[in-house]
Design an enzyme around this catalytic site. Structure first.
Site, PDB file in Angstrom:
ATOM      1  N   TRP A  27       3.590 -14.205  -8.671  1.00 26.11           N
ATOM      2  CA  TRP A  27       3.465 -13.055  -9.556  1.00 26.11           C
ATOM      3  C   TRP A  27       4.239 -11.866  -8.998  1.00 26.11           C
ATOM      4  O   TRP A  27       4.288 -11.650  -7.797  1.00 26.11           O
ATOM      5  CB  TRP A  27       1.977 -12.692  -9.655  1.00 26.11           C
ATOM      6  CG  TRP A  27       1.659 -11.379 -10.307  1.00 26.11           C
ATOM      7  CD1 TRP A  27       1.649 -10.146  -9.728  1.00 26.11           C
ATOM      8  CD2 TRP A  27       1.282 -11.176 -11.673  1.00 26.11           C
ATOM      9  NE1 TRP A  27       1.287  -9.182 -10.640  1.00 26.11           N
ATOM     10  CE2 TRP A  27       1.053  -9.790 -11.848  1.00 26.11           C
ATOM     11  CE3 TRP A  27       1.103 -12.028 -12.767  1.00 26.11           C
ATOM     12  CZ2 TRP A  27       0.661  -9.236 -13.070  1.00 26.11           C
ATOM     13  CZ3 TRP A  27       0.715 -11.481 -13.974  1.00 26.11           C
ATOM     14  CH2 TRP A  27       0.496 -10.117 -14.120  1.00 26.11           C
ATOM     15  N   MET A  28       4.846 -11.076  -9.900  1.00 29.10           N
ATOM     16  CA  MET A  28       5.407  -9.792  -9.490  1.00 29.10           C
ATOM     17  C   MET A  28       4.937  -8.715 -10.446  1.00 29.10           C
ATOM     18  O   MET A  28       4.570  -8.986 -11.587  1.00 29.10           O
ATOM     19  CB  MET A  28       6.933  -9.837  -9.429  1.00 29.10           C
ATOM     20  CG  MET A  28       7.640  -9.881 -10.772  1.00 29.10           C
ATOM     21  SD  MET A  28       9.432  -9.754 -10.599  1.00 29.10           S
ATOM     22  CE  MET A  28       9.584  -8.110  -9.884  1.00 29.10           C
ATOM     23  N   ASN A  29       4.954  -7.481  -9.929  1.00 33.54           N
ATOM     24  CA  ASN A  29       4.468  -6.351 -10.700  1.00 33.54           C
ATOM     25  C   ASN A  29       5.373  -5.155 -10.418  1.00 33.54           C
ATOM     26  O   ASN A  29       6.588  -5.322 -10.414  1.00 33.54           O
ATOM     27  CB  ASN A  29       2.988  -6.102 -10.335  1.00 33.54           C
ATOM     28  CG  ASN A  29       2.248  -5.324 -11.399  1.00 33.54           C
ATOM     29  OD1 ASN A  29       2.726  -5.169 -12.506  1.00 33.54           O
ATOM     30  ND2 ASN A  29       1.068  -4.853 -11.066  1.00 33.54           N
ATOM     31  N   ASP A  30       4.820  -3.997 -10.135  1.00 32.15           N
ATOM     32  CA  ASP A  30       5.595  -2.762 -10.040  1.00 32.15           C
ATOM     33  C   ASP A  30       6.741  -2.851  -9.033  1.00 32.15           C
ATOM     34  O   ASP A  30       6.546  -3.322  -7.907  1.00 32.15           O
ATOM     35  CB  ASP A  30       4.697  -1.607  -9.591  1.00 32.15           C
ATOM     36  CG  ASP A  30       3.518  -1.371 -10.519  1.00 32.15           C
ATOM     37  OD1 ASP A  30       3.484  -1.966 -11.592  1.00 32.15           O
ATOM     38  OD2 ASP A  30       2.632  -0.584 -10.135  1.00 32.15           O
ATOM     39  N   GLN A  46       5.564  -5.223  -5.957  1.00 32.65           N
ATOM     40  CA  GLN A  46       4.251  -5.824  -5.793  1.00 32.65           C
ATOM     41  C   GLN A  46       4.345  -7.310  -6.097  1.00 32.65           C
ATOM     42  O   GLN A  46       4.932  -7.722  -7.097  1.00 32.65           O
ATOM     43  CB  GLN A  46       3.250  -5.155  -6.715  1.00 32.65           C
ATOM     44  CG  GLN A  46       2.768  -3.805  -6.216  1.00 32.65           C
ATOM     45  CD  GLN A  46       1.471  -3.413  -6.901  1.00 32.65           C
ATOM     46  OE1 GLN A  46       1.465  -3.141  -8.084  1.00 32.65           O
ATOM     47  NE2 GLN A  46       0.389  -3.394  -6.147  1.00 32.65           N
ATOM     48  N   TRP A  54      -2.142 -11.791 -11.095  1.00 33.35           N
ATOM     49  CA  TRP A  54      -2.308 -10.628 -10.233  1.00 33.35           C
ATOM     50  C   TRP A  54      -3.367 -10.896  -9.165  1.00 33.35           C
ATOM     51  O   TRP A  54      -4.375 -11.557  -9.414  1.00 33.35           O
ATOM     52  CB  TRP A  54      -2.713  -9.424 -11.081  1.00 33.35           C
ATOM     53  CG  TRP A  54      -2.809  -8.152 -10.303  1.00 33.35           C
ATOM     54  CD1 TRP A  54      -1.835  -7.208 -10.152  1.00 33.35           C
ATOM     55  CD2 TRP A  54      -3.947  -7.686  -9.552  1.00 33.35           C
ATOM     56  NE1 TRP A  54      -2.279  -6.192  -9.350  1.00 33.35           N
ATOM     57  CE2 TRP A  54      -3.580  -6.456  -8.967  1.00 33.35           C
ATOM     58  CE3 TRP A  54      -5.211  -8.190  -9.311  1.00 33.35           C
ATOM     59  CZ2 TRP A  54      -4.445  -5.716  -8.169  1.00 33.35           C
ATOM     60  CZ3 TRP A  54      -6.089  -7.460  -8.498  1.00 33.35           C
ATOM     61  CH2 TRP A  54      -5.701  -6.240  -7.957  1.00 33.35           C
ATOM     62  N   PHE A  86      -0.610  -1.952  -2.450  1.00 30.66           N
ATOM     63  CA  PHE A  86      -0.332  -1.550  -3.823  1.00 30.66           C
ATOM     64  C   PHE A  86       1.002  -0.801  -3.889  1.00 30.66           C
ATOM     65  O   PHE A  86       1.803  -0.838  -2.968  1.00 30.66           O
ATOM     66  CB  PHE A  86      -1.484  -0.696  -4.355  1.00 30.66           C
ATOM     67  CG  PHE A  86      -2.659  -1.499  -4.880  1.00 30.66           C
ATOM     68  CD1 PHE A  86      -2.844  -2.829  -4.546  1.00 30.66           C
ATOM     69  CD2 PHE A  86      -3.594  -0.906  -5.712  1.00 30.66           C
ATOM     70  CE1 PHE A  86      -3.923  -3.566  -5.028  1.00 30.66           C
ATOM     71  CE2 PHE A  86      -4.687  -1.624  -6.211  1.00 30.66           C
ATOM     72  CZ  PHE A  86      -4.848  -2.948  -5.868  1.00 30.66           C
ATOM     73  N   ASP A 151      -0.294   5.130  -5.993  1.00 28.07           N
ATOM     74  CA  ASP A 151       1.096   5.164  -6.462  1.00 28.07           C
ATOM     75  C   ASP A 151       1.878   6.370  -5.932  1.00 28.07           C
ATOM     76  O   ASP A 151       2.478   7.127  -6.704  1.00 28.07           O
ATOM     77  CB  ASP A 151       1.166   5.158  -7.994  1.00 28.07           C
ATOM     78  CG  ASP A 151       0.430   4.005  -8.635  1.00 28.07           C
ATOM     79  OD1 ASP A 151       0.099   3.050  -7.908  1.00 28.07           O
ATOM     80  OD2 ASP A 151       0.171   4.046  -9.862  1.00 28.07           O
ATOM     81  N   GLU A 203      -0.338   6.719 -14.195  1.00 29.49           N
ATOM     82  CA  GLU A 203       0.090   5.820 -13.120  1.00 29.49           C
ATOM     83  C   GLU A 203       1.558   6.036 -12.780  1.00 29.49           C
ATOM     84  O   GLU A 203       2.313   6.640 -13.534  1.00 29.49           O
ATOM     85  CB  GLU A 203      -0.126   4.358 -13.519  1.00 29.49           C
ATOM     86  CG  GLU A 203      -1.577   3.957 -13.650  1.00 29.49           C
ATOM     87  CD  GLU A 203      -1.726   2.446 -13.766  1.00 29.49           C
ATOM     88  OE1 GLU A 203      -2.543   1.883 -13.018  1.00 29.49           O
ATOM     89  OE2 GLU A 203      -1.025   1.840 -14.597  1.00 29.49           O
TER      90      GLU A 203
END
Length: 226
Positions: A27-30, A46, A54, A86, A151, A203
């Site tokens: 998984w990848m995110n921000d 992330q 996630w 995070f 963040d 965010e």
């Protein structure tokens, strides 16, 4: 070890994006801390390396000279006793304000764990290939209990000894600003509360220094609404 990422010029699998970066697995995110060193862009993001959903948040790392073809590198940051890794950013400490070494890269990121959401540091002295977490993490905790304190986006305002680090931070339905001379000790400066968002969560704030047509400069604040 590094490997060539799938790209518009090399991919043939119909389920892989032809433009957007993707990790080799998981998984990848921000995106976290896109920074340019010489002719090379470094991307941190992330990442859950062990599953396609996630959780178990790390920072992945890849680099590119053209933003199209990417080389995958070893994980940059992994969870520890303070928590998961995070979203955050990476800055170049040209003046060694943090005393990690002249020209060090400093990752400023949110730890999420037993202490809640807190801000921590790691540094690299070898062009982003390996990272060491600060032994006195976290460097910033919420002054009062809050579930959303994350963040960090950090920018340098001014130069040399006259400069100061400024952090924009997502704190529930507001963006808070903190100041520091060394990236380690942070002091609250101000907050921004847009109208009509009291029930929302703001965010991933970003601060961008934009040139004006008259030759002046304007700082622009960007954020997402959850």
């Amino acid at each position: 070890m590094t490997s060539r990422a799938l790209s518009p010029r090399s991919t043939s699998h119909p389920d892989r994006p032809h433009i957007h970066f993707t990790p080799e697995t998981g998984w990848m995110n921000d995106p976290c801390g896109l920074i340019r060193l010489g002719d090379t862009f470094h991307l941190f993001y992330q990442h859950n390396p062990d599953a396609v959903e996630w959780g178990n948040m790390h920072w992945g790392h890849a680099s590119s000279t053209d933003l199209l073809e990417w080389r995958h590198h070893q994980l940059a940051l992994t969870p520890d006793h303070v928590g998961q890794i995070f979203t955050g950013c990476v800055v170049l400490d040209r003046d060694d304000t943090a005393v990690f070494g002249l020209g060090s890269l400093i990752a400023v990121f949110t730890h999420e764990g037993p202490l809640g959401q807190v801000q921590s540091l790691a540094w690299s002295s070898d062009q982003a290939m390996t990272w060491t977490k600060f032994d006195r993490n976290p460097v910033l905790s919420a002054p009062s209990p809050t579930p959303d304190f994350r963040d960090p986006k950090v920018v340098r305002f001014g130069n040399g000894t006259d400069g100061v680090w400024v952090m924009a931070l997502s704190v529930g339905h507001v963006i808070e600003f903190y100041r520091s001379s060394d990236l380690q000790d942070w002091v609250f400066a101000s907050r921004f509360e847009p109208t009509g968002t009291s029930q929302a969560i703001l965010e991933v704030p970003d601060l961008i220094d934009m040139p004006n047509p008259d030759g002046g400069r304007t700082w622009v604040l960007l954020y997402s609404i959850l």
